[in-house]
Design an enzyme around this catalytic site. Structure first.
Site, PDB file in Angstrom:
ATOM      1  N   ALA A  33       0.825  -1.205   0.054  1.00 46.00           N
ATOM      2  CA  ALA A  33      -0.032  -0.145  -0.099  1.00 46.00           C
ATOM      3  C   ALA A  33       0.767   1.352   0.211  1.00 46.00           C
ATOM      4  O   ALA A  33       0.418   2.341  -0.502  1.00 46.00           O
ATOM      5  CB  ALA A  33      -0.715  -0.075   1.088  1.00 46.00           C
ATOM      6  N   LYS A 105     -23.955  -5.931  -0.242  1.00 44.85           N
ATOM      7  CA  LYS A 105     -24.638  -6.139  -1.553  1.00 44.85           C
ATOM      8  C   LYS A 105     -26.072  -5.653  -1.805  1.00 44.85           C
ATOM      9  O   LYS A 105     -26.377  -5.076  -2.707  1.00 44.85           O
ATOM     10  CB  LYS A 105     -24.533  -7.451  -2.288  1.00 44.85           C
ATOM     11  CG  LYS A 105     -25.150  -8.499  -1.392  1.00 44.85           C
ATOM     12  CD  LYS A 105     -24.118  -9.060  -0.524  1.00 44.85           C
ATOM     13  CE  LYS A 105     -24.510 -10.227   0.656  1.00 44.85           C
ATOM     14  NZ  LYS A 105     -23.600 -10.736   1.406  1.00 44.85           N
ATOM     15  N   GLU A 129     -15.585  -4.619  -2.874  1.00 44.20           N
ATOM     16  CA  GLU A 129     -15.287  -5.868  -3.535  1.00 44.20           C
ATOM     17  C   GLU A 129     -15.754  -7.048  -2.870  1.00 44.20           C
ATOM     18  O   GLU A 129     -16.104  -8.324  -3.272  1.00 44.20           O
ATOM     19  CB  GLU A 129     -13.603  -5.965  -3.182  1.00 44.20           C
ATOM     20  CG  GLU A 129     -12.887  -7.342  -3.714  1.00 44.20           C
ATOM     21  CD  GLU A 129     -13.146  -7.578  -5.445  1.00 44.20           C
ATOM     22  OE1 GLU A 129     -12.597  -6.794  -6.290  1.00 44.20           O
ATOM     23  OE2 GLU A 129     -13.981  -8.311  -5.952  1.00 44.20           O
ATOM     24  N   VAL A 132     -19.573  -8.889  -3.346  1.00 43.52           N
ATOM     25  CA  VAL A 132     -19.694 -10.181  -4.333  1.00 43.52           C
ATOM     26  C   VAL A 132     -18.833 -11.079  -4.418  1.00 43.52           C
ATOM     27  O   VAL A 132     -17.739 -11.022  -4.664  1.00 43.52           O
ATOM     28  CB  VAL A 132     -20.053  -9.409  -5.982  1.00 43.52           C
ATOM     29  CG1 VAL A 132     -20.468 -10.376  -6.996  1.00 43.52           C
ATOM     30  CG2 VAL A 132     -20.846  -8.243  -6.136  1.00 43.52           C
ATOM     31  N   GLY A 134     -17.480 -12.890  -2.103  1.00 41.35           N
ATOM     32  CA  GLY A 134     -16.770 -12.686  -0.966  1.00 41.35           C
ATOM     33  C   GLY A 134     -15.475 -12.453  -1.539  1.00 41.35           C
ATOM     34  O   GLY A 134     -14.851 -11.476  -1.823  1.00 41.35           O
ATOM     35  N   GLU A 190     -28.719 -19.253   7.141  1.00 41.54           N
ATOM     36  CA  GLU A 190     -29.106 -18.565   8.382  1.00 41.54           C
ATOM     37  C   GLU A 190     -30.584 -19.259   8.884  1.00 41.54           C
ATOM     38  O   GLU A 190     -31.183 -19.885   8.222  1.00 41.54           O
ATOM     39  CB  GLU A 190     -29.500 -16.916   7.890  1.00 41.54           C
ATOM     40  CG  GLU A 190     -28.464 -16.229   7.197  1.00 41.54           C
ATOM     41  CD  GLU A 190     -27.500 -15.837   8.051  1.00 41.54           C
ATOM     42  OE1 GLU A 190     -27.724 -15.587   9.071  1.00 41.54           O
ATOM     43  OE2 GLU A 190     -26.341 -15.704   7.480  1.00 41.54           O
ATOM     44  N   ASP A 201     -30.365 -12.778  -2.640  1.00 40.63           N
ATOM     45  CA  ASP A 201     -28.831 -12.434  -2.357  1.00 40.63           C
ATOM     46  C   ASP A 201     -28.139 -12.425  -3.599  1.00 40.63           C
ATOM     47  O   ASP A 201     -27.267 -11.706  -4.018  1.00 40.63           O
ATOM     48  CB  ASP A 201     -28.271 -13.467  -1.146  1.00 40.63           C
ATOM     49  CG  ASP A 201     -26.796 -13.131  -1.271  1.00 40.63           C
ATOM     50  OD1 ASP A 201     -26.322 -12.383  -0.528  1.00 40.63           O
ATOM     51  OD2 ASP A 201     -25.898 -14.200  -1.526  1.00 40.63           O
ATOM     52  N   LYS A 205     -26.014  -9.450  -6.052  1.00 43.04           N
ATOM     53  CA  LYS A 205     -24.754  -9.781  -6.508  1.00 43.04           C
ATOM     54  C   LYS A 205     -24.735  -9.474  -8.026  1.00 43.04           C
ATOM     55  O   LYS A 205     -23.949  -8.905  -8.695  1.00 43.04           O
ATOM     56  CB  LYS A 205     -24.087 -10.982  -5.966  1.00 43.04           C
ATOM     57  CG  LYS A 205     -24.044 -11.241  -4.547  1.00 43.04           C
ATOM     58  CD  LYS A 205     -23.696 -12.628  -4.087  1.00 43.04           C
ATOM     59  CE  LYS A 205     -23.478 -12.652  -2.507  1.00 43.04           C
ATOM     60  NZ  LYS A 205     -23.416 -13.809  -1.889  1.00 43.04           N
TER      61      LYS A 205
END
Ligand code: HSE
Length: 444
Positions: A33, A105, A129, A132, A134, A190, A201, A205
């Protein structure tokens, strides 16, 4: 250079993964970085648990707005989820001049236009990032790696819960309800798995990927969404006998008339690599006019895989913090002023106008002339048949059964024409139960 100061909103699974990976790999991340990335503050309703994760060196508060109000914080990482308080906090963080990293998302698929505009007006970055697939860097790939291409289509297994359920249904020959309970017991699904199993979900995405792929606004409201709750073990078995696997796919395709944006169970040839993505893994296939077909595979959820994506965004921001916003990659890959016009030229198509091929399972009375009537109705609607298989009545309904399953594979047809033909077939007195229709994608 001073380390960039990060405030985490929410330190559950992904937040603690982010903290741990940043600690563990801090030297390598700093070398990449060009400066350190420091979690300076954490907000979580459960401050005791948060303190257990981050120790004494990091300030822990119960109120997320304290993080946003802190002038020392450069980046806010939103890991709360949902459309409610998360939306308010993201917009407040942007208004306060903070960059935002989010894994949310749902928020971006529904309110992305408003959020990205607010960020552009303020000259800050909203990076996503982790939203979508993971840990798979699919946003990076679509926005940057494939930037030379006219993207033709994207298709992905982008929900791990449903892919786990479908894998188990196939492996063990079980029905949906049984496997769902098992997935909940193992902690994959879940307690309220509605967004996963109903395809919502995955639709969030694929909506984001569609916008980035084609340079159109995010339009979740126009996505066709169908989950896996009605899939029967029999269809998975028949599909396999025909050389296909059934997967819940998020699909977005460029056509002459507009963009297809849809989530539904799909038959895909068993020989495709993506057909062999099992368990909770994710995979995305992208076809570009220059590169051809590319495949991205990995973990779509979990603590450190998702943290991997969050930190990648933090590194991008650490490099760009203080730079002219014109240097950053546009939020949706294309310059924002071009999105609306592209959205008019490439409207999201109604499902009736989508063209695809089909698998049909029709439970019929096992008597003369039934097949002829059905194929006539399909022919009248201009639907061409690719293959027909009739199961043995005994195999379907047991010894002496008078019912059987007809399995029909069709060539490409307009969904609207298929709807009409199926209504007529369903009305036949010899068709005994609701027809099962599963779309088929060759992905070649
Ligand atoms: N519920 C999601 C899945 C996790 O099952 O893939 C991350 O979006």
């Amino acid at each position: 250079m001073k380390p960039i100061q990060v405030g985490l909103l929410g330190i559950g699974t992904v937040g603690s993964g982010t903290f741990n990976v940043l600690q563990r790999n801090q030297e390598e991340i700093r070398r990449r970085a060009g400066r350190g990335i420091e979690i300076a503050m954490v907000a979580d309703l459960d401050t005791t648990r948060a303190k257990q994760v981050v120790g004494d060196a990091v300030k822990v508060v119960g109120d997320a707005r304290e993080v946003i109000a802190n002038p020392e914080i450069d980046v806010v990482v939103e890991l709360i989820g949902g459309y409610g308080i998360a939306k308010a906090l993201v917009l407040e963080a942007i208004a306060a001049g903070k960059h935002v990293v989010t894994a949310n998302k749902a928020l971006l698929a529904v309110h992305g236009t408003e959020i990205f505009k607010a960020a552009a007006d303020k000259g800050v970055i909203v990076a996503y990032e982790a939203a979508v697939a993971g840990g798979i860097p699919i946003i990076k790939a679509l926005r940057e790696g494939l930037t030379a291409n006219s993207i033709q289509w994207v298709a992905g297994i982008i929900n791990g819960t449903t892919n786990f359920i479908l894998s188990e249904m196939r492996d063990k020959g079980l029905d949906f309800d049984v496997v769902l309970k098992e997935a909940q017991r193992l902690g994959y699904a879940e307690a309220d798995p509605t967004f996963d199993i109903e395809g919502v979900d995955a639709a969030h995405k694929v909506t984001l990927m569609s916008a980035i792929a084609f340079g159109i606004p995010v339009q979740f409201d126009k996505a066709y969404v169908e989950g896996i709750t009605k899939l029967a073990g029999a269809d998975i078995k028949y599909a396999e006998q025909l050389g296909y696997r059934i997967k819940l796919l998020g699909i977005t395709k460029r056509t002459d008339k507009g963009v297809e944006l849809r989530v539904h169970p799909s038959l895909i040839p068993a020989k495709r690599l993506i057909a062999n993505v099992e368990g909770a893994m994710n995979a995305v296939v992208v076809n570009g006019d220059a590169v051809g077909t590319t495949l991205y595979y990995g973990k779509g959820a979990g603590s450190e895989p998702t943290a991997s994506a969050v930190i990648a965004d933090l590194v991008d921001i650490a490099r760009l913090h203080g730079a002219d916003p014109a240097y950053s990659v546009p939020a949706l890959a294309f310059q924002s002023h071009t999105l609306a016009a592209a959205g008019h030229e490439l409207p999201v198509l109604a499902m009736a106008d989508v063209v695809t091929s089909y698998y049909l399972r029709i439970r019929v009375a096992d008597e003369a002339g039934v097949l002829a009537k059905i194929t006539t109705l399909l022919a009248n609607a201009g639907i061409s048949i690719d293959a027909v298989i009739q199961r043995e009545a005994d195999e379907v309904g047991g010894e002496g059964s008078t019912q059987t399953d007809l399995i029909i594979l069709t060539h490409d047809t307009r969904e609207g024409d298929m709807d009409k033909a199926l209504a007529e077939i369903q009305a036949l007195s010899t068709v005994l139960t609701p027809i099962t229709r599963i779309r088929k994608e060759e992905l070649n």
